[in-house]
Write a protein that holds these residues in place. Structure first.
Motif, PDB file in Angstrom:
ATOM      1  N   TRP A   1       0.841  -1.202   0.000  1.00  0.00           N
ATOM      2  CA  TRP A   1       0.000   0.000   0.000  1.00  0.00           C
ATOM      3  C   TRP A   1       0.877   1.253   0.000  1.00  0.00           C
ATOM      4  CZ3 TRP A   1      -0.154   3.994   3.491  1.00  0.00           C
ATOM      5  CH2 TRP A   1      -1.196   4.910   3.351  1.00  0.00           C
TER       6      TRP A   1
ATOM      7  N   ASP B   1       0.797   4.199  -2.701  1.00  0.00           N
ATOM      8  CA  ASP B   1       0.396   5.517  -2.198  1.00  0.00           C
ATOM      9  C   ASP B   1       1.436   6.574  -2.552  1.00  0.00           C
ATOM     10  OD1 ASP B   1      -1.362   7.191  -0.316  1.00  0.00           O
ATOM     11  OD2 ASP B   1       0.629   7.416   0.596  1.00  0.00           O
TER      12      ASP B   1
ATOM     13  N   ARG C   1      -4.158   0.612  -4.846  1.00  0.00           N
ATOM     14  CA  ARG C   1      -3.818   1.030  -3.481  1.00  0.00           C
ATOM     15  C   ARG C   1      -5.025   0.902  -2.568  1.00  0.00           C
ATOM     16  NH1 ARG C   1      -3.491   7.282  -2.851  1.00  0.00           N
ATOM     17  NH2 ARG C   1      -5.706   6.848  -3.276  1.00  0.00           N
TER      18      ARG C   1
ATOM     19  N   ILE D   1      -5.858  -2.683  -1.794  1.00  0.00           N
ATOM     20  CA  ILE D   1      -4.947  -3.246  -0.789  1.00  0.00           C
ATOM     21  C   ILE D   1      -5.377  -2.803   0.608  1.00  0.00           C
ATOM     22  CG2 ILE D   1      -2.577  -3.295   0.088  1.00  0.00           C
ATOM     23  CD1 ILE D   1      -1.639  -2.864  -2.816  1.00  0.00           C
ATOM     24  N   ARG D   2      -5.705  -1.531   0.754  1.00  0.00           N
ATOM     25  CA  ARG D   2      -6.115  -1.022   2.056  1.00  0.00           C
ATOM     26  C   ARG D   2      -7.361  -1.751   2.567  1.00  0.00           C
ATOM     27  NH1 ARG D   2      -5.487   3.483   5.223  1.00  0.00           N
ATOM     28  NH2 ARG D   2      -7.331   4.112   6.430  1.00  0.00           N
TER      29      ARG D   2
END
Length: 598
Positions: A422, A426, A448, A451-452
């Protein structure tokens, strides 16, 4: 002879190689060519593997007392022996090149160990016991007395010359043992010069002149580094250790000066840490930025970009040799018993070929940190590296890996690895305007965010009430403490606050030592310093400060940390000095200085 405690060792460096000297005056580790080279003294790993002891006769007996300290802001170690007959000081250093100042230190180190004996009071009988054993103890050299009173040692690829500015040295069959007396005001110096049998010969140096030059070189170096924060009495020595672990020719920083000092006596986690880890990169760069100066940070960054090269299908290794070597294939040394009989002794580290998904996040964090110095438009090599790492993360983040602690069993979906994926994306999104037309921030942002969401869903365990070490696991892992440090979650976010509390409850000792996981037999100093940062970020400044001071108290008498601390005895364990422990202290001190930092 009883094995000295790991904390009994001081550290010498010429920013090319490192040596360990015990409280009783024995050099028990020195790889003179470079940190990750071959040792000529390795008694720390086996009793017959070579040493160079210089101490009063009968040292350790009744009436013998030792005091040690570094000359301020140097790695020149002064050991004072108080005996019933008087007092004597032994000052040890790895020589700087003559005339070196500031950032020249270590660029062309001569490979010379300096030992100077100074009589302080009374008359003390000293013993010199020089037992060179090159190739980690595999070679026994021939010794030859020279016309100038020195002793030449030759074995395999190694040539050594031991000289003295006092009486001529007398060679035995395979060692030099000599006793001599020193009175108050008398000074005797020794120089041990390393050379190559088929290359650069040893360089003899006057020990007294060279010692003075080495002290000046270190002092000039540290004078260029101004630390403006709290706890300078702790941060400056730790920054000096980081300088000492820097391989000046490339700018790489060795994770430690040693190999195979055990994480647990009688265990098997004995690894070679004399290389440079990319996983530590952003933490290291952050510490250098705080406590050293941009010169070190920029050289380390340049080394990393050069070592990685063009990004291909293979994952970027987690660890490199100090000049960027990739193949660090591991082998064992059956002729060495290991520290305190704890084997195996390993040379090389097979972590180099593990899949480690967290590496790109470390690099991308560092690019983001240096963005103002790297320019609004990246050059081609930097742009290609960033784009390559970003696309690699985008296509591989769903794979399992070995995790932050480099497990050697099965691959898993480790929380810390996913979080660093992440981080990589990011930072890539934030840097997109510097990456040219191939940047794809919209797609990167979508991955991203995926993934979070995955981390928040799969990494949280309702039954444990915390983020755990791997998806679907019930095992806590202290690496979850670094989530607020990389801005994945605020420390005060309810799940993060709960995770901090559970780790404190289940992985912490009474005084705050943090184990990495439930079955970890020792406290891992870096994790305790992470907890300091988390407490600061939750507004618990006083508790954070108290914990910081307790962890700082685990340093030895000259301010050195190894990797871990025994939970029962408080003894240091693991390779020493350990860069990550000193990095953790520096970063925690700065967080205590400025809670909004980074």
């Amino acid at each position: 002879m009883e094995q000295p405690a790991i904390s009994d060792y001081g550290f010498l460096s010429d920013c090319r190689s490192g040596a360990l000297v015990s409280r009783d005056g024995s050099i028990d580790w020195w790889c003179p060519d470079r940190f990750d080279g071959s040792a000529i003294f390795a008694r720390v790993l086996g009793p017959q593997a070579g040493h160079f002891r210089l101490a009063p006769v009968g040292a350790g007996g009744p009436g013998h007392r030792v005091e040690r300290s570094y000359h301020r802001d140097t790695l020149v170690l002064r050991t004072v022996h108080h005996t019933p007959d008087g007092s004597v000081a032994v000052t040890d250093a790895l020589a700087a090149e003559i005339g070196a100042r500031a950032h020249q230190l270590g660029m062309d180190s001569p490979g010379v160990l300096i030992r100077v004996v100074e009589g302080l009071r009374g008359r003390v009988r000293m013993a010199l016991d020089y037992v060179p054993r090159p190739a980690h103890g595999l070679l026994t050299p021939y010794l030859h007395e020279q016309p100038d009173g020195s002793v030449l040692a030759t074995a395999g690829p190694v040539v050594l010359v031991l000289g003295c500015n006092g009486p001529p040295l007398k060679a035995g069959r395979d060692r030099v043992y000599q006793e001599f007396e020193v009175s108050g005001g008398q000074v005797v110096g020794f120089d041990l010069a390393y050379g190559e049998a088929y290359g650069k010969p040893p360089v003899r140096l006057d020990p007294l002149t060279t010692l003075a030059e080495t002290i000046q070189a270190w002092e000039a170096y540290r004078e260029t580094h101004k630390y403006p924060g709290r706890f300078p009495e702790l941060v400056r020595p730790s920054a000096t250790v980081l300088t000492g672990l820097t391989y000046a020719r490339s700018g790489a920083i060795a994770a430690a000066a040693t190999t195979s000092l055990p994480e647990q006596l009688g265990g098997e986690r004995n690894y070679d840490y004399r290389y440079s880890w990319l996983r530590d990169f952003s933490m290291t760069l952050r510490a250098l930025w705080v406590a050293a100066c941009p010169h070190e940070a920029s050289r380390l960054f340049a080394w990393v970009t050069r070592s990685i090269g063009r990004i291909g299908d293979r994952p970027v290794p987690v660890v490199f040799g100090l000049e960027g070597e990739r193949d660090l294939t591991e082998h064992e040394c059956p002729h060495l018993a290991g520290y305190a009989g704890t084997g195996p002794v390993r040379i090389g580290n097979d972590a180099w070929c593990q899949r480690q998904l967290d590496v790109p996040g470390e690099i991308m964090t560092s690019v983001w940190r240096l963005r103002d110095y790297l320019g609004n438009t990246f050059d081609e090599e930097l742009r290609e590296m960033v784009l390559g790492l970003t696309e690699q993360v985008a296509s591989t983040w769903q794979l399992p890996d070995r995790g932050m602690w480099e497990t050697r069993d099965e691959e898993r979906h480790y929380l810390s690895s996913k979080v660093n994926c992440w981080v990589a994306l990011d930072r890539a999104v934030k840097l997109a305007d510097r990456l040219g037309e191939r940047a794809d921030p919209r797609r990167w942002a979508a991955i991203r965010d995926e993934i979070r969401e995955t981390v928040l869903r799969e990494g949280w365990n309702d039954r444990i009430g915390a983020f755990t070490g791997a998806f679907g696991s019930t095992e806590l892992d202290a690496s979850a403490l670094f989530l607020p440090v990389v801005h994945f979650l605020p420390a005060g976010e309810p799940r993060m606050r709960a995770t901090i509390a559970v780790i404190e409850r289940d992985l912490s000792t009474e005084d705050g030592l943090i184990r990495r996981w439930n079955t970890d037999p020792a406290g891992f100093l870096l994790c305790s310093f992470w907890l300091v940062e988390c407490l600061v970020m939750t507004g618990e400044q006083q508790r954070a400060e108290a914990l910081f001071q307790r962890m700082a108290g685990y340093a030895n008498d000259v301010g050195l940390f190894s990797e871990q601390i025994d939970l029962t005895t408080g003894a240091q364990l693991g390779n020493t000095p350990q860069a990550l422990s000193h990095i953790g202290l520096i970063n925690a001190a700065w967080r205590l200085t400025d809670p909004r930092a980074f």
